[in-house]
Motif scaffolding. Structure first.
Motif, PDB file in Angstrom:
ATOM      1  N   TYR A   4       6.625   5.811 -12.208  1.00 12.00           N
ATOM      2  CA  TYR A   4       5.178   5.936 -12.243  1.00 12.00           C
ATOM      3  C   TYR A   4       4.566   4.758 -11.487  1.00 12.00           C
ATOM      4  N   THR A   5       3.763   5.056 -10.499  1.00 17.36           N
ATOM      5  CA  THR A   5       3.107   4.013  -9.719  1.00 17.36           C
ATOM      6  C   THR A   5       1.887   4.606  -9.037  1.00 17.36           C
ATOM      7  N   VAL A   6       1.159   3.782  -8.300  1.00 16.68           N
ATOM      8  CA  VAL A   6       0.036   4.252  -7.479  1.00 16.68           C
ATOM      9  C   VAL A   6       0.377   3.938  -6.030  1.00 16.68           C
ATOM     10  N   PRO A   7      -0.122   4.739  -5.076  1.00 17.66           N
ATOM     11  CA  PRO A   7       0.342   4.627  -3.687  1.00 17.66           C
ATOM     12  C   PRO A   7       0.089   3.284  -3.026  1.00 17.66           C
ATOM     13  N   HIS A   8      -0.970   2.543  -3.472  1.00 14.48           N
ATOM     14  CA  HIS A   8      -1.282   1.283  -2.812  1.00 14.48           C
ATOM     15  C   HIS A   8      -0.667   0.075  -3.527  1.00 14.48           C
ATOM     16  N   SER A   9       0.160   0.294  -4.538  1.00 18.46           N
ATOM     17  CA  SER A   9       0.749  -0.827  -5.279  1.00 18.46           C
ATOM     18  C   SER A   9       1.858  -1.492  -4.474  1.00 18.46           C
ATOM     19  N   PRO A  10       1.738  -2.781  -4.166  1.00 23.58           N
ATOM     20  CA  PRO A  10       2.835  -3.461  -3.469  1.00 23.58           C
ATOM     21  C   PRO A  10       4.079  -3.580  -4.337  1.00 23.58           C
ATOM     22  N   TYR A  11       3.887  -3.596  -5.654  1.00 29.15           N
ATOM     23  CA  TYR A  11       5.027  -3.728  -6.554  1.00 29.15           C
ATOM     24  C   TYR A  11       5.744  -2.388  -6.718  1.00 29.15           C
ATOM     25  N   ARG A 197       9.940   0.679   6.839  1.00 21.56           N
ATOM     26  CA  ARG A 197       8.759   0.992   7.655  1.00 21.56           C
ATOM     27  C   ARG A 197       7.989   2.184   7.075  1.00 21.56           C
ATOM     28  N   GLU A 198       8.696   3.229   6.679  1.00 23.40           N
ATOM     29  CA  GLU A 198       8.031   4.407   6.115  1.00 23.40           C
ATOM     30  C   GLU A 198       7.293   4.070   4.828  1.00 23.40           C
ATOM     31  N   THR A 199       7.940   3.285   3.974  1.00 25.61           N
ATOM     32  CA  THR A 199       7.308   2.903   2.710  1.00 25.61           C
ATOM     33  C   THR A 199       6.048   2.086   2.956  1.00 25.61           C
ATOM     34  N   LEU A 200       6.119   1.104   3.839  1.00 28.00           N
ATOM     35  CA  LEU A 200       4.970   0.233   4.094  1.00 28.00           C
ATOM     36  C   LEU A 200       3.845   0.971   4.805  1.00 28.00           C
ATOM     37  N   GLN A 201       4.178   1.933   5.648  1.00 23.75           N
ATOM     38  CA  GLN A 201       3.132   2.734   6.275  1.00 23.75           C
ATOM     39  C   GLN A 201       2.367   3.525   5.226  1.00 23.75           C
ATOM     40  N   GLY A 202       3.079   4.039   4.235  1.00 22.06           N
ATOM     41  CA  GLY A 202       2.409   4.752   3.149  1.00 22.06           C
ATOM     42  C   GLY A 202       1.489   3.850   2.355  1.00 22.06           C
ATOM     43  N   VAL A 203       1.920   2.618   2.107  1.00 22.70           N
ATOM     44  CA  VAL A 203       1.075   1.655   1.388  1.00 22.70           C
ATOM     45  C   VAL A 203      -0.165   1.324   2.214  1.00 22.70           C
ATOM     46  N   SER A 204       0.003   1.152   3.516  1.00 23.89           N
ATOM     47  CA  SER A 204      -1.128   0.835   4.395  1.00 23.89           C
ATOM     48  C   SER A 204      -2.180   1.927   4.332  1.00 23.89           C
ATOM     49  N   THR A 205      -1.754   3.171   4.441  1.00 25.39           N
ATOM     50  CA  THR A 205      -2.682   4.302   4.395  1.00 25.39           C
ATOM     51  C   THR A 205      -3.394   4.356   3.051  1.00 25.39           C
ATOM     52  N   ALA A 206      -2.638   4.181   1.977  1.00 20.86           N
ATOM     53  CA  ALA A 206      -3.225   4.248   0.641  1.00 20.86           C
ATOM     54  C   ALA A 206      -4.181   3.094   0.390  1.00 20.86           C
ATOM     55  N   PHE A 207      -3.831   1.897   0.866  1.00 24.07           N
ATOM     56  CA  PHE A 207      -4.708   0.750   0.654  1.00 24.07           C
ATOM     57  C   PHE A 207      -6.041   0.946   1.372  1.00 24.07           C
ATOM     58  N   ARG A 208      -6.002   1.432   2.591  1.00 24.01           N
ATOM     59  CA  ARG A 208      -7.253   1.634   3.336  1.00 24.01           C
ATOM     60  C   ARG A 208      -8.143   2.657   2.642  1.00 24.01           C
ATOM     61  N   ALA A 209      -7.537   3.699   2.082  1.00 26.08           N
ATOM     62  CA  ALA A 209      -8.316   4.677   1.317  1.00 26.08           C
ATOM     63  C   ALA A 209      -8.888   4.048   0.058  1.00 26.08           C
ATOM     64  N   PHE A 210      -8.086   3.234  -0.622  1.00 27.40           N
ATOM     65  CA  PHE A 210      -8.524   2.560  -1.837  1.00 27.40           C
ATOM     66  C   PHE A 210      -9.656   1.581  -1.534  1.00 27.40           C
ATOM     67  N   GLY A 212     -11.666   1.614   1.030  1.00 32.49           N
ATOM     68  CA  GLY A 212     -12.842   2.350   1.456  1.00 32.49           C
ATOM     69  C   GLY A 212     -13.593   2.963   0.307  1.00 32.49           C
ATOM     70  N   SER A 213     -12.862   3.442  -0.706  1.00 27.83           N
ATOM     71  CA  SER A 213     -13.528   4.027  -1.866  1.00 27.83           C
ATOM     72  C   SER A 213     -14.288   2.984  -2.650  1.00 27.83           C
ATOM     73  N   ARG A 214     -13.766   1.781  -2.718  1.00 24.59           N
ATOM     74  CA  ARG A 214     -14.452   0.697  -3.413  1.00 24.59           C
ATOM     75  C   ARG A 214     -15.709   0.267  -2.658  1.00 24.59           C
ATOM     76  N   ALA A 215     -15.637   0.292  -1.326  1.00 26.47           N
ATOM     77  CA  ALA A 215     -16.769  -0.127  -0.522  1.00 26.47           C
ATOM     78  C   ALA A 215     -17.934   0.830  -0.630  1.00 26.47           C
ATOM     79  N   THR A 216     -17.631   2.121  -0.875  1.00 28.37           N
ATOM     80  CA  THR A 216     -18.703   3.127  -0.949  1.00 28.37           C
ATOM     81  C   THR A 216     -19.117   3.460  -2.366  1.00 28.37           C
ATOM     82  N   ALA A 217     -18.431   2.839  -3.342  1.00 30.53           N
ATOM     83  CA  ALA A 217     -18.739   3.150  -4.766  1.00 30.53           C
ATOM     84  C   ALA A 217     -20.088   2.553  -5.167  1.00 30.53           C
TER      85      ALA A 217
END
Length: 217
Positions: A4-11, A197-210, A212-217
């Protein structure tokens, strides 16, 4: 088993990278209860992700504990824990650097400032430089990835370094490792490993979405 995790979690990304590298039969899922909810806190002792659910329904938290557990039960190919005692110590030293030096002294203050829309202070950047200098010394002493095998210490550090790039890119500081040749070479070597590389690319995409959602909240 389930992670169980969230896509932008570095851990969580640490464990996801290990799962990919070892092709482990672990399903990666969002938490079954909302984070920080009463149900989540009652169900999971430490109250944070990632969490590994075993096949018998028991749980294990903390990314490093999960990494070592999966390594012990997940076979030796590829082995991510060195057989040599000193090399194992160096592996754990690098992970402790990521969690007890780089994260609290540089990454967390930077994360707080950037997500709050605050200016990153000179003292925060100075602290980052100090912590990266520590990492440079550690990595230089270990040798390049061309000279030794990838291990859990490398996997533990990589998502934290990615977050530094993500947080600083808006400040035009993409070359944060320019003053640290061993660290920079290590980072380039990590990027050449497809599963990392694949794992970190997924984190990058998720972080930018996260973010961005905070910036528009």
């Amino acid at each position: 088993m389930k992670l169980y995790t969230v896509p932008h979690s570095p851990y969580g990304a640490r464990v996801c990278a290990q799962i990919k590298l070892k092709n482990l039969p672990v399903e990666v899922l969002p938490p079954p209860e909302p984070l920080r909810s009463e149900g989540f806190l009652k169900r999971f002792a430490l109250g944070k992700v990632p969490i590994l659910e075993l096949d018998d329904g028991r749980y294990l938290g903390e990314s490093w504990a999960i990494l070592e557990y999966l390594e012990e039960i997940g076979g030796e190919i590829p082995s991510l824990i060195p057989k040599d005692a000193l090399a194992r110590g160096k592996m754990r030293e690098l992970a402790r650097y990521a969690d007890l030096h780089l994260a609290p002294n540089a990454l967390f203050p930077l994360f707080k400032s950037v997500l709050a829309g605050e200016a990153v202070t000179a003292s925060t950047l100075d602290a980052l430089h100090t912590e990266l200098a520590k990492g440079e010394r550690l990595i230089a002493a270990r040798g390049s990835l061309a000279e030794r095998a990838l291990d859990l210490g490398d996997i533990a550090l990589a998502p934290s370094v990615l977050y530094l790039f993500l947080l600083l890119e808006g400040l035009g500081k993409k070359e944060i490792l320019a003053d640290f040749p061993a660290f920079s070479g290590w980072w380039e070597g990590m990027d050449r490993i497809p599963e990392i590389r694949e794992t970190l690319q997924g984190v990058s995409t998720a972080f930018r979405a996260f973010a961005g959602s905070r910036a528009t909240a």
